[in-house]
Design a protein around this motif. Structure first.
Motif, PDB file in Angstrom:
ATOM      1  N   GLU A 156      -4.472   5.240  -1.048  1.00  0.00           N
ATOM      2  CA  GLU A 156      -3.452   4.249  -0.657  1.00  0.00           C
ATOM      3  C   GLU A 156      -2.891   4.535   0.735  1.00  0.00           C
ATOM      4  O   GLU A 156      -2.629   3.603   1.503  1.00  0.00           O
ATOM      5  CB  GLU A 156      -2.317   4.205  -1.687  1.00  0.00           C
ATOM      6  CG  GLU A 156      -2.740   3.928  -3.128  1.00  0.00           C
ATOM      7  CD  GLU A 156      -3.361   2.557  -3.380  1.00  0.00           C
ATOM      8  OE1 GLU A 156      -3.778   1.873  -2.431  1.00  0.00           O
ATOM      9  OE2 GLU A 156      -3.434   2.177  -4.576  1.00  0.00           O
ATOM     10  N   GLU A 172       0.837  -1.206   0.000  1.00  0.00           N
ATOM     11  CA  GLU A 172       0.000   0.000   0.000  1.00  0.00           C
ATOM     12  C   GLU A 172       0.873   1.258   0.000  1.00  0.00           C
ATOM     13  O   GLU A 172       0.586   2.230  -0.701  1.00  0.00           O
ATOM     14  CB  GLU A 172      -0.941  -0.005   1.210  1.00  0.00           C
ATOM     15  CG  GLU A 172      -1.911  -1.191   1.260  1.00  0.00           C
ATOM     16  CD  GLU A 172      -2.998  -1.139   0.193  1.00  0.00           C
ATOM     17  OE1 GLU A 172      -3.047  -0.176  -0.592  1.00  0.00           O
ATOM     18  OE2 GLU A 172      -3.816  -2.084   0.139  1.00  0.00           O
ATOM     19  N   GLU A 210      -9.055  -1.402  -5.183  1.00  0.00           N
ATOM     20  CA  GLU A 210      -7.965  -1.644  -6.133  1.00  0.00           C
ATOM     21  C   GLU A 210      -8.507  -1.890  -7.552  1.00  0.00           C
ATOM     22  O   GLU A 210      -7.847  -1.553  -8.532  1.00  0.00           O
ATOM     23  CB  GLU A 210      -7.047  -2.787  -5.677  1.00  0.00           C
ATOM     24  CG  GLU A 210      -6.541  -2.744  -4.232  1.00  0.00           C
ATOM     25  CD  GLU A 210      -5.911  -1.447  -3.727  1.00  0.00           C
ATOM     26  OE1 GLU A 210      -5.834  -0.458  -4.475  1.00  0.00           O
ATOM     27  OE2 GLU A 210      -5.515  -1.437  -2.546  1.00  0.00           O
ATOM     28  N   HIS A 252      -5.211   3.201   3.086  1.00  0.00           N
ATOM     29  CA  HIS A 252      -5.055   1.745   3.186  1.00  0.00           C
ATOM     30  C   HIS A 252      -3.880   1.377   4.090  1.00  0.00           C
ATOM     31  O   HIS A 252      -3.947   0.388   4.828  1.00  0.00           O
ATOM     32  CB  HIS A 252      -4.856   1.127   1.784  1.00  0.00           C
ATOM     33  CG  HIS A 252      -6.020   1.317   0.863  1.00  0.00           C
ATOM     34  ND1 HIS A 252      -5.977   1.001  -0.479  1.00  0.00           N
ATOM     35  CD2 HIS A 252      -7.276   1.795   1.082  1.00  0.00           C
ATOM     36  CE1 HIS A 252      -7.144   1.277  -1.037  1.00  0.00           C
ATOM     37  NE2 HIS A 252      -7.939   1.775  -0.111  1.00  0.00           N
TER      38      HIS A 252
HETATM   39 FE   LIG Z   1      -4.526   0.133  -1.853  1.00  0.00          FE
END
Ligand SMILES: [Fe+2]
Ligand SMILES: [Fe+2]
Length: 199
Positions: free
Chosen positions: A71, A40, A154, A74
């Protein structure tokens, strides 16, 4: 605003993961999560690196800034999962899967941009497939929900990269995506099965 076509992902067919991988992954979830944290992080860095290279592409700058934001969120979510599991962190010892794919990025612009976008699309697609397999097989309900949501994100990222590739070279992007999907299949099938997101 970047227009996403429906079924853009059809341009990027992937060979399915070996059925033995999930057993290996479930056997060492500490390693999976520790590796995933770095995946990530690297996804955020890759998105920001495109902004560094192509600041004149305002569509790309906006899309990549938003994607990097996803991201980094994440990263937080995976980090929180690891903390909840009281599991050890690990350093990133590199990912030869991504390195081998990047070897196929052509040097000359605008082919270089096209290839960077398509390689990132491939990595997003593979990540989505692996995260969905985890979502379908994890015992812990919260972890399952997290992985299902990450897999969905994703897939969306894959389509963002494909749309940017299409807007970079409307003539050759599909053919090049198909070539890179074949290259990815060779790289992917060749690898030992390990407890890593791309292993
Ligand atoms: Fe991701
Ligand atoms: Fe992503």
């Amino acid at each position: 605003m970047l227009a996403l076509l429906p079924l853009l992902g059809d341009a990027l067919p992937l060979v399915p993961t070996d059925a033995r991988w999930i057993g290996v992954a479930l056997g060492d979830l500490d390693a999976i999560h520790a590796d995933h944290l770095h995946c990530e992080r690297k996804a955020a860095q890759s998105a920001l690196s495109l902004i560094r290279s192509y600041p004149e592409r305002t569509d790309l700058v906006t899309a990549m800034a938003r994607l990097a934001h996803d991201e980094t969120r994440h990263v937080v979510q995976v980090s929180q999962l690891m903390a909840r599991r009281q599991q050890p962190a690990a350093y990133d010892f590199g990912d030869d899967y991504a390195v081998r794919l990047r070897d196929h990025i052509r040097k000359k612009e605008p082919l270089r941009l096209l290839d960077r976008l398509l390689v990132f699309a491939v990595i997003e697609a593979r990540s989505a497939e692996r995260l969905q397999i985890l979502a379908d097989n994890l015992e812990d309900e919260r972890a399952r929900d997290l992985y299902a949501s990450l897999a969905t994100a994703e897939v969306r990222h894959r389509d963002i990269f494909l749309a940017l590739a299409r807007d970079t070279d409307g003539v050759t992007w599909r053919a090049r995506a198909a070539e890179l999907a074949e290259i990815e299949a060779e790289v992917f099938i060749d690898r030992p099965i390990t407890a890593r997101i791309h292993g």
